[in-house]
Every structure is written in C-alpha cells, then in structure tokens.
Write a protein that holds these residues in place. Structure first.
Motif, PDB file in Angstrom:
ATOM      1  N   PRO A 203       0.799  -1.225   0.000  1.00 10.13           N
ATOM      2  CA  PRO A 203       0.000   0.000   0.000  1.00 10.13           C
ATOM      3  C   PRO A 203       0.836   1.281   0.000  1.00 10.13           C
ATOM      4  O   PRO A 203       0.308   2.349  -0.299  1.00 10.13           O
ATOM      5  CB  PRO A 203      -0.817  -0.115   1.293  1.00 10.13           C
ATOM      6  CG  PRO A 203       0.000  -0.989   2.175  1.00 10.13           C
ATOM      7  CD  PRO A 203       0.696  -1.960   1.271  1.00 10.13           C
ATOM      8  N   TYR A 204       2.122   1.185   0.329  1.00  8.83           N
ATOM      9  CA  TYR A 204       2.975   2.361   0.258  1.00  8.83           C
ATOM     10  C   TYR A 204       3.271   2.763  -1.191  1.00  8.83           C
ATOM     11  O   TYR A 204       3.291   3.940  -1.526  1.00  8.83           O
ATOM     12  CB  TYR A 204       4.312   2.097   0.957  1.00  8.83           C
ATOM     13  CG  TYR A 204       4.346   2.361   2.434  1.00  8.83           C
ATOM     14  CD1 TYR A 204       3.903   3.562   2.978  1.00  8.83           C
ATOM     15  CD2 TYR A 204       4.867   1.409   3.307  1.00  8.83           C
ATOM     16  CE1 TYR A 204       3.960   3.804   4.338  1.00  8.83           C
ATOM     17  CE2 TYR A 204       4.935   1.645   4.682  1.00  8.83           C
ATOM     18  CZ  TYR A 204       4.478   2.843   5.186  1.00  8.83           C
ATOM     19  OH  TYR A 204       4.534   3.085   6.541  1.00  8.83           O
ATOM     20  N   CYS A 205       3.548   1.769  -2.041  1.00  7.65           N
ATOM     21  CA  CYS A 205       4.039   2.066  -3.402  1.00  7.65           C
ATOM     22  C   CYS A 205       3.172   1.493  -4.517  1.00  7.65           C
ATOM     23  O   CYS A 205       3.230   1.977  -5.651  1.00  7.65           O
ATOM     24  CB  CYS A 205       5.461   1.545  -3.565  1.00  7.65           C
ATOM     25  SG  CYS A 205       5.598  -0.272  -3.505  1.00  7.65           S
ATOM     26  N   GLU A 206       2.408   0.459  -4.266  1.00 10.60           N
ATOM     27  CA  GLU A 206       1.650  -0.278  -5.281  1.00 10.60           C
ATOM     28  C   GLU A 206       2.550  -0.699  -6.438  1.00 10.60           C
ATOM     29  O   GLU A 206       2.112  -0.839  -7.578  1.00 10.60           O
ATOM     30  CB  GLU A 206       0.456   0.533  -5.786  1.00 10.60           C
ATOM     31  CG  GLU A 206      -0.697  -0.368  -6.209  1.00 10.60           C
ATOM     32  CD  GLU A 206      -1.883   0.361  -6.807  1.00 10.60           C
ATOM     33  OE1 GLU A 206      -2.982  -0.200  -6.737  1.00 10.60           O
ATOM     34  OE2 GLU A 206      -1.711   1.471  -7.342  1.00 10.60           O
ATOM     35  N   HIS A 207       3.815  -0.901  -6.117  1.00 12.99           N
ATOM     36  CA  HIS A 207       4.825  -1.222  -7.134  1.00 12.99           C
ATOM     37  C   HIS A 207       5.426  -2.609  -6.934  1.00 12.99           C
ATOM     38  O   HIS A 207       6.159  -3.096  -7.779  1.00 12.99           O
ATOM     39  CB  HIS A 207       5.927  -0.153  -7.068  1.00 12.99           C
ATOM     40  CG  HIS A 207       6.927  -0.200  -8.174  1.00 12.99           C
ATOM     41  ND1 HIS A 207       6.586  -0.042  -9.507  1.00 12.99           N
ATOM     42  CD2 HIS A 207       8.277  -0.382  -8.156  1.00 12.99           C
ATOM     43  CE1 HIS A 207       7.666  -0.112 -10.250  1.00 12.99           C
ATOM     44  NE2 HIS A 207       8.706  -0.327  -9.463  1.00 12.99           N
TER      45      HIS A 207
END
Length: 300
Positions: free
Chosen positions: A119-123
């Motif tokens: 959820p911080y980066c969706e990466h």
C-alpha cells in the motif's frame, strides 16, 4: 476492517490477560493511562475488575490519535511491553503466536487482510510462500511501523493496529527510521497523488515517444515526505512504456469508439473496456500492481 481490528485486539488481549505477568500488566496499564484520551480511567489498577477496555482503546487508536500522541506525548511512548510482544511472538516466525490459542501472528494478519500489493508504493507484490518442498513458510511482506518501534522512538506503539503497515521489502528498507507522513490507512491518501506524465492536455499520443510518458507522482501535503523517503517517482521510471501503451489504447478506444463497436455487436462497452484495459480499479486494487497509475491515466 472491523473484523481485522477485532481479531487483533482479541489476540493481544489474550496475551495480556493470560500470559503477561501481573506486575507487568499493571505497569502497562499505568503507562497507557498517562496518554491523552484515558483521563476517565481509574488511577489505581483493578486487576480483578479489569475489562481491558483500556487496552482496546489503546491498540485500536485511529490515525489522528496516533499523530496526536506522537506530537504531544512522545516521551510517554517509551515503554516496551508491546515491542517485546511484536519481536518475540507476532513477527518472530510462522509458528510463534500472540495468543494462547496459537492462532494469531503477522502471517495470520496478512492473510486475513486479503491484499497482495504494497500500500505504500503499489509497485511490489506481497506474498507468503512455501519453500524447501513445503517444509518452510516465508514471506516477502514486512509489517512496517509507521512510527518506528526503536527504543528512542515509539516502542509503545509497536502493536497498535494503525501503526502496522503491510509493506514490501524495498519500501521497508528505504523507510527504516526515516520519516513518512501519509499513513496508508488514512482514507484521504488517494487524493494526495496524481500519477501522470507531464504532457500537454489533448495531445496526439502518436506524436509522442515512450520517453515522453515518464510518470510524475505529483505529491501534495503529507505525501511529499512519502515520495521523497520511498523514492516513488524514481521507482516508477520502469512504467514509462506501460503508461504510453495505456494512453495509446485510451486514445484509440475512446468512448465514441467503444459505443460504435457496441452498436456493431462486438460487445458491450463494459465488456470491451475489460478486454482492452483489464479489470477496473475497484476489482484490481490490492491484487494488481499500479492500479492507481492506470486510473489516473485513463480513468479506469
């Protein structure tokens, strides 16, 4: 979310009420009621009449309350009762558990969250996997402490629900004890970024190259700190070609084109969108990478 919070509280309550030594439990109570919001609690601990409502209030404190405690009561968050629980039971291994019934730890919480994307980066993807022919369970997910649990930081918040952020290893390693300001649990966080390339409105995508479609995060407010600490814009450099293809597809299959195809009997607009662009964000979020980027680029 309510079920996750209930499960978290019940497991920690089981530990505090049934496993924690009475002297430590009493000390824990006295530390907690020093915080703002606990003024109505008795100054003398009643062990026999303890309902553990104080513990629930503490563990499930919302994001705004955590911000207030850190800003105004940081000196009162140095106790380590919950840090020890985090290290020795919650996050130690797949077979160490918080509660006496041996049902709850970091692995349990992650599985119940039912997400697969950081959820911080969706990466980056988050996973719990079996290795060595199923003999071991390992995870690529970390539980980052939004407010660090170090002895000189906020060890008291180590098991507070909204301080436990499921995180990929790159984000966790980049953050460490460095600051982030936007908590993924904050319902307004989606409005603090706009993932789009810096290109003129209405330009023909055929006149651009992939290099022109470098993603800009465009953070505002508290997300400015997150972007800097987690190097989000740099990490999204790898998505330049993906952004170009999405914009090209959106141009080639705009709403008028989709309606025309529907009239020709090729499929409904919603079916065609799914075939061309994949799952809509309300289905893909939490399970596929870069769904916010796709939504910001093409509104889907």
């Amino acid at each position: 979310m309510e079920e996750l919070k209930r499960m978290h509280y019940e497991a920690v309550k089981s530990y505090v009420s049934e496993t924690m030594h009475a002297k430590k439990r009493k000390g824990f109570y006295y530390k907690v009621i020093e915080l703002a919001g606990f003024e109505a609690y008795e100054r003398d601990y009643d062990e026999e009449g303890d309902t553990y409502d104080w513990l629930k209030h503490f563990l499930l404190a919302d994001c705004e309350t955590l911000v207030s405690w850190v800003e105004y009561h940081a000196d009162k968050l140095k106790f380590d009762y919950m840090k020890r629980l985090y290290l020795n039971r919650f996050s130690k291994s797949p077979v160490d558990y918080v509660d006496k019934e041996a049902t709850y730890n970091a692995y349990t919480l992650f599985k119940k969250m039912n997400i697969r994307v950081c959820p911080y980066c969706e990466h980056e993807f988050l996973d719990v996997v079996s290795v060595n022919h199923g003999m071991q369970t390992k995870r690529t997910v970390e539980f980052d402490h939004f407010y660090p649990k170090g002895d000189e930081d906020y060890p008291g918040l180590a098991m507070c629900f909204y301080n436990l952020i499921p995180s990929c290893k790159p984000c966790n390693q980049l953050k460490m004890t460095n600051p982030v300001a936007a908590n993924p649990y904050n319902p307004d966080i989606e409005n603090l970024t706009n993932l789009c390339p810096d290109i003129p409105v209405g330009i023909n995508i055929d006149d651009l190259s992939e290099a022109d479609c470098k993603i800009k995060i465009n953070p505002i407010g508290s997300m400015i700190v997150n972007e800097s600490t987690l190097a989000l814009e740099q990490r999204y450099d790898s998505q330049t070609s993906v952004a170009y293809q999405l914009l090209k597809c959106k141009q080639d299959f705009d709403d008028d084109k989709l309606l025309e195809l529907e009239r020709l009997g090729i499929g409904t607009v919603s079916e065609l969108k799914r075939e061309i662009f994949g799952k809509p964000r309300d289905e893909a979020r939490g399970f596929e990478l870069h769904t916010k980027m796709k939504y910001d680029l093409i509104g889907y």
